[in-house]
Design a protein around this motif. Sequence first.
Motif, PDB file in Angstrom:
ATOM      1  N   ASP A   1       0.826  -1.208   0.000  1.00  7.52           N
ATOM      2  CA  ASP A   1       0.000   0.000   0.000  1.00  7.52           C
ATOM      3  C   ASP A   1       0.865   1.264   0.000  1.00  7.52           C
TER       4      ASP A   1
ATOM      5  N   THR B   1       1.003   4.214  -2.898  1.00  8.14           N
ATOM      6  CA  THR B   1       0.835   5.625  -2.566  1.00  8.14           C
ATOM      7  C   THR B   1       1.989   6.462  -3.107  1.00  8.14           C
ATOM      8  N   ARG B   2       3.221   5.957  -2.984  1.00  6.53           N
ATOM      9  CA  ARG B   2       4.383   6.698  -3.503  1.00  6.53           C
ATOM     10  C   ARG B   2       4.283   6.883  -5.014  1.00  6.53           C
TER      11      ARG B   2
ATOM     12  N   ALA C   1       1.454   6.906  -6.755  1.00  4.83           N
ATOM     13  CA  ALA C   1       0.319   7.781  -7.045  1.00  4.83           C
ATOM     14  C   ALA C   1       0.664   9.254  -6.879  1.00  4.83           C
ATOM     15  N   TYR C   2       1.516   9.549  -5.897  1.00  5.87           N
ATOM     16  CA  TYR C   2       1.902  10.939  -5.649  1.00  5.87           C
ATOM     17  C   TYR C   2       3.242  11.301  -6.296  1.00  5.87           C
TER      18      TYR C   2
END
Length: 557
Positions: A477, A481-482, A484-485
């Motif tokens: 997860d 997240t890394r 996605a951003y």
Amino acid sequence: MNMLDKMIGAVAPGWAERRAAARAEAARHEAVKNVLSGYGKGYGRHGASQTKKSMVMWQTPVGDADADIHQNLTELRARARDLHMGSDIVAAAHKGLRTNIVGTGLRLKPAFDSEFLKLSKSQEKKLRDSIYREWSMWAETTKCDAAGLNDFYELQSLAFLSTLMSGDVFGLLPMLPRKHSVYDLRINLIEADRCDTPPNVALENPDRVQSGVEVDGDGMVIAYHFSNQHPGSDKVSVSPNDWVRVEKYGALTGRLNVIHLFEAERPGQRRGIPVIAPIIESLKQLNQYTEAELMAAVISAMYTVFVKSPAEEDDGMYGMEEPETENQYQEPIPGTGGDNIKMGRGAIVYLDPGEDVEFANPTRPNPDYVAFVNALLRQIAAALELPFEILTKQFTSSYSASRGALLEAWKMYRMRRSWLAKSFCQPIYEEWFVEAVTKGRIDAPGIFDDPAIFHAYTRAEWHGPSQGLLDPTKEVDAAVTRIAYNFSTAERETAELTGGSWEQNIEQRAYEKARLADLGLDSAGAQNVSPKDEMDPDEVNPAEEGGEEQNAKENQN
């Protein structure tokens, strides 16, 4: 001597001598005062103090890298290898570093600069596929090894482990044509001991050649001196060494001839030291202490009965036989002629009259052994840049503590992995790339026209095995997240989590999805259509057949 002293000397010479002596004594006291005042300032009051009782006996001479390192390398290597062969903790440290940093090998990922090279998407894919195909044909076979024993990834492991034990290792890159081999480039690993200064060179040019490494007037390494056999080999006493001078770069082509794999700690250092060099003394004493504790525990576990007979020398006259003093069940201690007595498991030993045996109580196991050894291992682990849990493979703390230990260890793993990739893998890849282009196996127009173009073609990334996951759900997860951003890339996260290739993964996933669709399955492997729709019209469903029979019985009733 001033005018007054001359006049006094002419009238009273004795008085003049006493004045001169007094003046000299005053000057000496002043010098001592100045020295002491200097020692009492700044570091002179602390680490550089020459007056403190705790420091006054600590007199350490200053030496350059040659005096401090090169002159002691032979002894350091021998002791480090001896500990590797005989100390469990040293072997665990060396092999643990090798496994986590190199593992199954650092894998190539071409990272050529498509924009600078003006490559289209189709050309980019063609070049990448060509590099993967040709590289695997050379690197994944033993044909890349001059000895024909290891593939490229096994050579990485061997070179790294040898560097840990000996301080450095050398890799020659000869061109050796062989049958059934497309490429002629070979990797010839040479152990550190074979690089040394020949006796004649040591006398002729001692400043330019140190420990077999030759430099020019600017201090740049230009050549290495190798012997044809290991100095510890039994063959040395039969045939003398022959020395070969190998230039680091070819005089005509400028290609790399020698790879010197080591980590420097001081300017002017030309050779590496074993990774355990600062803690050799502690490791040896720990090994001796462990052996002593083990022997004491073994002795305390022995159950031996000693029988003392009160018989006198003339007892045989009254029909009493002399007791047998040799225990037929006990083997004599080697080298003692069989006269010594040793303890055994459930042994019975007869002693002659007047003989006695006394043993000090070993009181084993020692209750303080584990705590003391663990305290020492923590210091050893710190010197190796390893958490205690990693060195001893004991993860008994919480999840947070274990994860913290892994993250701390991986800082060092990544640093050494990057060093290995830059110092060993990348230079070899560039030499192989040159041969692949010159033989027409890879199409790289203009690669020899400009160093910038050469660099653009040979850029690469090297990824090793992942660090593993303590909690896969949380860490995956976090990776998502890394990405996605835009804190990271899918390629990097794939390499970090699984050690694989994102590019190859998506190509394989595309094939898998197409194959599932062809078979009428969804991504989970379930059929998209019901079994009833796929049944033959003439075929009867057993479940339905059973249901009709049941309905008929119910109607009859």
